[in-house]
Design a protein around this motif. Structure first.
Motif, short mmCIF file in Angstrom:
data_model
loop_
_atom_site.label_atom_id
_atom_site.label_comp_id
_atom_site.label_asym_id
_atom_site.label_seq_id
_atom_site.Cartn_x
_atom_site.Cartn_y
_atom_site.Cartn_z
N LEU A 311 2.07 -0.63 -15.87
CA LEU A 311 1.10 -1.56 -15.28
C LEU A 311 1.67 -2.96 -15.17
O LEU A 311 1.49 -3.64 -14.15
CB LEU A 311 -0.19 -1.56 -16.12
CG LEU A 311 -0.98 -0.24 -16.13
CD1 LEU A 311 -2.20 -0.37 -17.05
CD2 LEU A 311 -1.43 0.15 -14.72
N LEU A 312 2.36 -3.42 -16.19
CA LEU A 312 2.93 -4.76 -16.16
C LEU A 312 4.04 -4.87 -15.11
O LEU A 312 4.15 -5.88 -14.39
CB LEU A 312 3.48 -5.13 -17.54
CG LEU A 312 2.42 -5.34 -18.63
CD1 LEU A 312 3.07 -5.49 -19.99
CD2 LEU A 312 1.55 -6.57 -18.32
N SER A 317 5.79 -6.72 -9.66
CA SER A 317 6.57 -6.38 -8.47
C SER A 317 5.86 -6.78 -7.18
O SER A 317 6.50 -7.27 -6.25
CB SER A 317 6.87 -4.87 -8.46
OG SER A 317 5.67 -4.13 -8.37
N ASP A 318 4.54 -6.60 -7.10
CA ASP A 318 3.79 -6.97 -5.90
C ASP A 318 2.32 -7.05 -6.29
O ASP A 318 1.59 -6.07 -6.22
CB ASP A 318 4.00 -5.93 -4.79
CG ASP A 318 3.41 -6.37 -3.45
OD1 ASP A 318 2.48 -7.20 -3.45
OD2 ASP A 318 3.89 -5.88 -2.40
N THR A 325 -4.22 -1.44 -4.69
CA THR A 325 -3.99 -0.03 -5.00
C THR A 325 -4.83 0.45 -6.16
O THR A 325 -5.05 1.66 -6.32
CB THR A 325 -2.49 0.20 -5.27
OG1 THR A 325 -1.72 -0.33 -4.18
CG2 THR A 325 -2.17 1.68 -5.38
N LEU A 326 -5.32 -0.46 -6.99
CA LEU A 326 -6.18 -0.05 -8.11
C LEU A 326 -7.42 0.70 -7.63
O LEU A 326 -8.03 1.45 -8.40
CB LEU A 326 -6.61 -1.27 -8.92
CG LEU A 326 -5.62 -1.82 -9.96
CD1 LEU A 326 -6.17 -3.08 -10.59
CD2 LEU A 326 -5.32 -0.77 -11.02
N ARG A 327 -7.78 0.51 -6.38
CA ARG A 327 -8.98 1.20 -5.87
C ARG A 327 -8.81 2.72 -5.89
O ARG A 327 -9.80 3.46 -5.89
CB ARG A 327 -9.31 0.74 -4.46
CG ARG A 327 -8.38 1.26 -3.37
CD ARG A 327 -8.82 0.79 -1.99
NE ARG A 327 -8.02 1.33 -0.92
CZ ARG A 327 -8.22 2.54 -0.37
NH1 ARG A 327 -9.20 3.31 -0.81
NH2 ARG A 327 -7.46 2.96 0.62
N TYR A 328 -7.56 3.19 -5.92
CA TYR A 328 -7.32 4.64 -5.86
C TYR A 328 -7.70 5.36 -7.14
O TYR A 328 -7.70 6.59 -7.18
CB TYR A 328 -5.85 4.91 -5.53
CG TYR A 328 -5.50 4.65 -4.08
CD1 TYR A 328 -5.80 5.59 -3.10
CD2 TYR A 328 -4.88 3.47 -3.70
CE1 TYR A 328 -5.48 5.35 -1.77
CE2 TYR A 328 -4.56 3.22 -2.37
CZ TYR A 328 -4.86 4.16 -1.41
OH TYR A 328 -4.55 3.93 -0.09
N ILE A 329 -8.01 4.62 -8.20
CA ILE A 329 -8.46 5.30 -9.42
C ILE A 329 -9.98 5.39 -9.47
O ILE A 329 -10.56 5.75 -10.49
CB ILE A 329 -7.92 4.63 -10.69
CG1 ILE A 329 -8.39 3.18 -10.79
CG2 ILE A 329 -6.41 4.72 -10.75
CD1 ILE A 329 -8.12 2.57 -12.15
N GLY A 330 -10.64 5.07 -8.35
CA GLY A 330 -12.10 5.15 -8.31
C GLY A 330 -12.64 6.54 -8.52
O GLY A 330 -13.80 6.72 -8.91
#
Length: 567
Positions: A311-312, A317-318, A325-330
């Motif tokens: 995660l760090l 990196s971006d 992209t965190l939305r993909y763990i919804g």
């Protein structure tokens, strides 16, 4: 009963393995002694000598730990476009190893005659291959929790099941299962009681291999089970193309008209962007850590810190792409989604702060581990965390910190001071209204105050226990009005993420829904991915708009809950 076909089937099985190896597949070497599996590739396969050579990179160089007593066990996962992945387990094959270079090894495996089909004291164990399938329903707790699974093999003694990782949370080794219902494609079925004798992560995907021993079988059920095994063994031989077998398909495997074809969710995951795969892997690791804790196996410290480091690294990196992209763990179960998001945002906030950056790794790991407490409390009185909970169940959950601490003590793992601080204090409040110790004011560190704000905002902006999700603005107002939270930490949070956080779903006046991909200096979206026109609910869009082009879909109205639109 004599199983004369077994030697011939086993020889044919080696040719089947060759066919599988020639197609796309993943190989994962596992060991009971080590939490982290190893990925391997096939270097060569010699059918005449029945020898398989695997090439594997082992960073720690401890390859011997994966070959106890000169035996190797590995899973093979073969993805199919139209069906669930084929998962095969090869257990305790004779093997030797040779170091090729530094941490690169070759492992020479001897393919035994009992490669796929084994004869055990309980009779033959038949693997379900080449499209053979049977559905399984486990009544984990009578009248309160049911889990669906797939059958991997079947014998008179028991069976192995393929259980989705997210559904395996209530299961533990030695647990009694009051009802196991196995149903074949033609509708025939049988029921039995069972006991979980072993379980472990299956391959590198999102499944748990669960071995079950049948118990208290009466004579009639045993005879019926023997019939299913005999038919399945004959059907496997037919599908392998063996001679001198009956021509027709077994009646068990004639699909009824109402049978539904399974959906291969792994193919959807394969379409994810690379960064989403990395975040999904952290989510998968949460289930693995919980499995080790629940079953009191050595604590997988490497997996925990690997998740924190991932995660760090991603946020460094971006950052914008990471937040989007965190939305993909919804689609993850609530406790996993919550823990990964809070850990990710905590890392994002700590890295720019010189006074706290040194604690970032331990703090992020602390958030990931803190989440394990509540699922550890799941039992017959609290069968799930994802439904509206009764008052007594909510009260039980307040003991999750103690439950986690006790389990860590049982497995002999002692976290450092920063990680311990996160575990113990993140549910405490400045006004003393928190738990478990009722700490207040200066007793709570700046790190804990920061993490608490992130945690409560994430909780409020997602629906839970019948409460609808709040918009970011309403969540900020709620936290600001609560004396338990640090307003300075809240202000820092608001300045960093704004009213329309990256990764949130927003609605425009033209009736369009879009994911926020980037914000301008004023905190308004200046790049979005349009995914739906509400005038055409059944259609999907995938259009990226930036800057002035966003005006085409109207004025920005509000942040909305993706769950309300099946997104």
């Amino acid at each position: 009963m004599e199983w004369k076909t077994i030697p011939a089937l086993s020889n044919q099985a080696i040719h089947l393995v060759e066919r599988i190896f020639e197609e796309n597949h993943d190989i994962t070497i596992f060991s009971d002694n080590i939490a982290q599996p190893l990925s391997a590739q096939v270097a060569s396969l010699d059918l005449a000598r029945k020898t398989l050579i695997l090439r594997v990179f082992c960073p720690a160089g401890n390859i011997e730990d994966y070959l106890p007593n000169g035996l190797i066990s590995f899973d093979l996962e073969k993805n199919s476009r139209d069906d669930s992945p084929l998962l095969l387990c090869f257990e305790k094959l004779q093997a030797t190893h040779e170091r090729i270079y530094s941490s690169l090894f070759e492992i020479r495996c001897t393919l035994a005659d009992t490669l796929l089909i084994t004869v055990k004291p309980g009779g033959v164990r038949v693997p379900f291959l080449l499209g053979m399938s049977a559905s399984v329903t486990l009544d984990v707790y009578t009248d309160s929790l049911t889990i669906n699974a797939r059958l991997c093999n079947l014998s008179l003694g028991g069976c192995r099941l393929q259980v989705p990782l997210e559904k395996s949370m209530p299961l533990t080794i030695h647990q009694q299962i009051p009802n196991i219902h196995i149903q074949f494609p033609n509708g025939e079925s049988f029921r039995a009681k069972g006991s979980i004798r072993n379980m472990r992560p299956f391959g590198s995907g999102r499944y748990m291999a669960v071995g079950i021993r049948f118990i208290d079988l009466d004579r009639e059920t045993r005879q019926r089970l023997l019939y299913f095994i005999t038919e399945s063994e004959a059907e496997l031989a037919r599908r392998m193309g063996m001679e001198n077998r009956r021509v027709g398909i077994s009646p068990l495997y004639l699909t009824t008209s109402h049978a539904r074809k399974s959906v291969n969710s792994s193919n959807k995951r394969n379409m994810l962007p690379p960064m989403a795969h990395a975040i999904k892997e952290v989510a998968r690791q949460q289930h693995i850590i919980l499995h080790y804790l629940k079953n009191e196996r050595p604590f997988p410290e490497d997996i925990l810190y690997d998740g924190a480091d991932s995660l760090l690294h991603l946020v460094e990196s971006d950052r914008h792409q990471f937040l989007y992209t965190l939305r993909y763990i919804g689609d993850e179960v609530t406790w996993v989604r919550h823990s990964v998001r809070v850990a990710a945002l905590l890392g994002d906030i700590l890295l720019p702060q010189p006074g706290l950056i040194g604690d970032a790794r331990e703090a992020v790991a602390g958030i990931l581990l803190h989440a394990m407490g509540k699922p550890l409390l799941v039992n017959e009185q609290l069968p799930t965390l994802d439904t509206n909970l009764r008052s007594s169940q909510k009260e039980r959950l307040k003991h999750h910190v103690r439950a986690l601490r006790q389990q860590l003590h049982r497995v002999g793992w002692h976290p450092g001071p920063v990680l311990s601080c996160i575990i113990d204090d993140i549910n405490e409040r400045l006004d003393g209204s928190g738990y478990p110790a009722g700490k207040a004011g200066e007793a709570l560190s700046k790190l804990v105050r920061t993490a608490s704000v992130i945690k409560i905002v994430d909780t409020l902006t997602h629906a839970r226990n019948g409460r609808p999700a709040l918009s970011p603005l309403d969540a900020y107002r709620w936290v600001y009005g609560n004396k338990g939270y640090d307003r300075q930490c809240l202000n820092r949070y608001v300045r960093r993420y704004g009213l329309y956080p990256i990764g949130s779903l927003v609605k425009y006046s033209g009736g369009f829904l879009a994911w926020v991909m980037r914000l301008d200096r004023e905190g308004s979206p200046d790049q979005v991915r349009v995914v739906k026109n509400l005038a055409f609910l059944d259609s999907k869009l995938d259009t990226i708009l930036a800057d002035k082009d966003i005006q085409q879909i109207g004025k920005l109205e509000a942040v909305v809950d993706p769950a309300n639109f099946q997104l």
